[in-house]
Design a protein around this motif. Sequence first.
Motif, PDB file in Angstrom:
ATOM      1  N   GLN A   7       5.936  -2.109  18.694  1.00  0.00           N
ATOM      2  CA  GLN A   7       7.035  -1.611  17.874  1.00  0.00           C
ATOM      3  C   GLN A   7       8.037  -2.748  17.692  1.00  0.00           C
ATOM      4  OE1 GLN A   7       5.727   0.634  20.421  1.00  0.00           O
ATOM      5  NE2 GLN A   7       4.596   1.392  18.644  1.00  0.00           N
ATOM      6  N   PHE A   8       8.503  -2.942  16.491  1.00  0.00           N
ATOM      7  CA  PHE A   8       9.356  -4.080  16.201  1.00  0.00           C
ATOM      8  C   PHE A   8      10.273  -3.737  15.036  1.00  0.00           C
ATOM      9  CE2 PHE A   8       5.455  -4.278  13.853  1.00  0.00           C
ATOM     10  CZ  PHE A   8       5.814  -4.667  12.578  1.00  0.00           C
ATOM     11  N   SER A   9      11.312  -4.523  14.900  1.00  0.00           N
ATOM     12  CA  SER A   9      12.279  -4.306  13.833  1.00  0.00           C
ATOM     13  C   SER A   9      11.834  -5.030  12.572  1.00  0.00           C
ATOM     14  CB  SER A   9      13.657  -4.818  14.266  1.00  0.00           C
ATOM     15  OG  SER A   9      14.593  -4.670  13.230  1.00  0.00           O
ATOM     16  N   GLU A  14      13.666  -1.988   6.928  1.00  0.00           N
ATOM     17  CA  GLU A  14      14.913  -1.514   7.516  1.00  0.00           C
ATOM     18  C   GLU A  14      14.679  -0.346   8.466  1.00  0.00           C
ATOM     19  OE1 GLU A  14      17.138  -0.884   3.821  1.00  0.00           O
ATOM     20  OE2 GLU A  14      18.275  -2.706   4.305  1.00  0.00           O
ATOM     21  N   ILE A  15      13.573  -0.437   9.234  1.00  0.00           N
ATOM     22  CA  ILE A  15      13.240   0.559  10.245  1.00  0.00           C
ATOM     23  C   ILE A  15      12.574  -0.147  11.419  1.00  0.00           C
ATOM     24  CG2 ILE A  15      12.912   2.456   8.610  1.00  0.00           C
ATOM     25  CD1 ILE A  15       9.868   1.997   8.873  1.00  0.00           C
ATOM     26  N   GLN A  16      12.342   0.600  12.498  1.00  0.00           N
ATOM     27  CA  GLN A  16      11.482   0.147  13.567  1.00  0.00           C
ATOM     28  C   GLN A  16      10.038   0.407  13.134  1.00  0.00           C
ATOM     29  OE1 GLN A  16      12.339  -1.462  16.539  1.00  0.00           O
ATOM     30  NE2 GLN A  16      14.274  -1.638  15.415  1.00  0.00           N
ATOM     31  N   ALA A  17       9.283  -0.633  12.898  1.00  0.00           N
ATOM     32  CA  ALA A  17       7.918  -0.535  12.385  1.00  0.00           C
ATOM     33  C   ALA A  17       6.916  -0.586  13.542  1.00  0.00           C
ATOM     34  CB  ALA A  17       7.648  -1.659  11.410  1.00  0.00           C
ATOM     35  N   SER A  18       5.656  -0.263  13.219  1.00  0.00           N
ATOM     36  CA  SER A  18       4.608  -0.191  14.245  1.00  0.00           C
ATOM     37  C   SER A  18       3.336  -0.892  13.784  1.00  0.00           C
ATOM     38  CB  SER A  18       4.266   1.276  14.558  1.00  0.00           C
ATOM     39  OG  SER A  18       5.387   1.979  15.026  1.00  0.00           O
ATOM     40  N   MET A  19       2.657  -1.478  14.743  1.00  0.00           N
ATOM     41  CA  MET A  19       1.314  -2.004  14.500  1.00  0.00           C
ATOM     42  C   MET A  19       0.542  -2.012  15.821  1.00  0.00           C
ATOM     43  SD  MET A  19       1.870  -6.128  14.014  1.00  0.00           S
ATOM     44  CE  MET A  19       2.981  -7.080  15.062  1.00  0.00           C
ATOM     45  N   ASN A  20      -0.752  -1.835  15.713  1.00  0.00           N
ATOM     46  CA  ASN A  20      -1.655  -2.070  16.839  1.00  0.00           C
ATOM     47  C   ASN A  20      -2.314  -3.426  16.637  1.00  0.00           C
ATOM     48  OD1 ASN A  20      -1.068   0.320  18.077  1.00  0.00           O
ATOM     49  ND2 ASN A  20      -3.122   1.190  17.919  1.00  0.00           N
ATOM     50  N   VAL A  21      -2.492  -4.161  17.728  1.00  0.00           N
ATOM     51  CA  VAL A  21      -3.067  -5.497  17.656  1.00  0.00           C
ATOM     52  C   VAL A  21      -4.151  -5.637  18.721  1.00  0.00           C
ATOM     53  CG1 VAL A  21      -2.605  -7.979  17.788  1.00  0.00           C
ATOM     54  CG2 VAL A  21      -0.882  -6.439  16.811  1.00  0.00           C
ATOM     55  N   ILE A  22      -5.301  -6.133  18.315  1.00  0.00           N
ATOM     56  CA  ILE A  22      -6.385  -6.453  19.238  1.00  0.00           C
ATOM     57  C   ILE A  22      -6.441  -7.971  19.368  1.00  0.00           C
ATOM     58  CG2 ILE A  22      -8.886  -6.386  19.592  1.00  0.00           C
ATOM     59  CD1 ILE A  22      -8.904  -3.823  17.864  1.00  0.00           C
ATOM     60  N   LEU A  23      -6.437  -8.461  20.617  1.00  0.00           N
ATOM     61  CA  LEU A  23      -6.513  -9.893  20.864  1.00  0.00           C
ATOM     62  C   LEU A  23      -7.701 -10.203  21.768  1.00  0.00           C
ATOM     63  CD1 LEU A  23      -2.769 -10.771  21.592  1.00  0.00           C
ATOM     64  CD2 LEU A  23      -4.032 -11.158  19.472  1.00  0.00           C
ATOM     65  N   VAL A  65      -5.042  -7.110  13.321  1.00  0.00           N
ATOM     66  CA  VAL A  65      -3.676  -6.596  13.165  1.00  0.00           C
ATOM     67  C   VAL A  65      -3.736  -5.358  12.281  1.00  0.00           C
ATOM     68  CG1 VAL A  65      -1.368  -7.081  12.277  1.00  0.00           C
ATOM     69  CG2 VAL A  65      -2.663  -8.887  13.440  1.00  0.00           C
ATOM     70  N   MET A  66      -3.235  -4.234  12.798  1.00  0.00           N
ATOM     71  CA  MET A  66      -3.318  -2.948  12.098  1.00  0.00           C
ATOM     72  C   MET A  66      -1.919  -2.360  11.943  1.00  0.00           C
ATOM     73  SD  MET A  66      -6.655  -1.685  14.298  1.00  0.00           S
ATOM     74  CE  MET A  66      -6.059  -2.601  15.739  1.00  0.00           C
ATOM     75  N   PRO A  67      -1.284  -2.543  10.792  1.00  0.00           N
ATOM     76  CA  PRO A  67       0.090  -2.052  10.585  1.00  0.00           C
ATOM     77  C   PRO A  67       0.117  -0.619  10.071  1.00  0.00           C
ATOM     78  CG  PRO A  67      -0.599  -3.309   8.677  1.00  0.00           C
ATOM     79  CD  PRO A  67      -1.762  -3.350   9.653  1.00  0.00           C
ATOM     80  N   ALA A  68       1.259   0.029  10.233  1.00  0.00           N
ATOM     81  CA  ALA A  68       1.507   1.351   9.665  1.00  0.00           C
ATOM     82  C   ALA A  68       2.284   1.196   8.358  1.00  0.00           C
ATOM     83  CB  ALA A  68       2.294   2.219  10.630  1.00  0.00           C
ATOM     84  N   VAL A  69       1.791   1.872   7.298  1.00  0.00           N
ATOM     85  CA  VAL A  69       2.481   1.784   6.001  1.00  0.00           C
ATOM     86  C   VAL A  69       2.702   3.162   5.368  1.00  0.00           C
ATOM     87  CG1 VAL A  69       1.526  -0.517   5.580  1.00  0.00           C
ATOM     88  CG2 VAL A  69       0.407   1.494   4.591  1.00  0.00           C
ATOM     89  N   ASN A  70       2.435   4.240   6.122  1.00  0.00           N
ATOM     90  CA  ASN A  70       2.615   5.596   5.603  1.00  0.00           C
ATOM     91  C   ASN A  70       1.795   5.806   4.326  1.00  0.00           C
ATOM     92  OD1 ASN A  70       4.369   6.478   7.720  1.00  0.00           O
ATOM     93  ND2 ASN A  70       5.982   5.240   6.804  1.00  0.00           N
ATOM     94  N   ARG A  71       2.293   6.602   3.374  1.00  0.00           N
ATOM     95  CA  ARG A  71       1.547   6.915   2.149  1.00  0.00           C
ATOM     96  C   ARG A  71       2.060   6.058   0.980  1.00  0.00           C
ATOM     97  NH1 ARG A  71      -1.267  11.897   2.761  1.00  0.00           N
ATOM     98  NH2 ARG A  71      -1.214  12.346   0.511  1.00  0.00           N
TER      99      ARG A  71
END
Length: 248
Positions: A7-9, A14-23, A65-71
């Motif tokens: 979770q990051f800014s 202009e929100i707290q955004a989310s992504m899942n990351v595989i390393l 890298v898998m970000p969230a972008v809603n609809r």
Amino acid sequence: MALLQCQFSSATLEIQASMNVILPQGKAGPLPTLYLLHGLSDDHTAWCRQTSIERYASEKGIAVVMPAVNRSFYADMRHGARYWSFVSEELPELARSFFPLSPLREHNFAAGLSMGGYGAMKLGLSFPDRYAAVASLSGAMDVHRLAVDKFAGDMVNVFSDPSEIPGSAADLFGLAESVKGASAIPKLYQACGTEDFLYEDNIRFRDYCRSLELPLTYEEEPGTHEWGYWDRKIRRVLDWLPLAGNLS
């Protein structure tokens, strides 16, 4: 592999955004990276919950890298946030600041399913100098038709006027034409099940890319719009990517 929930800014959203990351574990950077995009009804967790992407990526030694972008349809929305600017500009920069990811074109790829297949193709065709290969699985290749016939409610929030989509920066057909003859064109991969409701749109896009002589690999087989199909095909995508050790 390490799976990180991040979770990051985001200054763009202009929100707290989310992504899942595989390393990859035990592999020094800078790492080759796949930006893996979700579909209309999903979020940044869907690929890990519904497929074996973590295991497949481990076999290849690639970061995902898998970000969230809603609809958002990967757009700077008419009524909503600037998700295209987020995914195309801010996300790669932030991800590289957080993790040891390579900035080199030959190490960067995008893929996605349905709405995310559209987003991946949009990234590759909009920025052919940034991505070596992009892949669409059951992609929403004709957003103009979908805006008129299928997802009209969503598209009102995304686009100012669906009639303005053809030939615009949101139109994959126009973007495909724009890269014809370019010095750097990413490898393109497209797959769709023959029983998928998006099959005819995929055939039209396939035929258009072939008419432009773009470097497209197209595959089809019996299948519908479902995770069993996408789990099989994302493994095929990882085999197809121009990674060290891959033959195709």
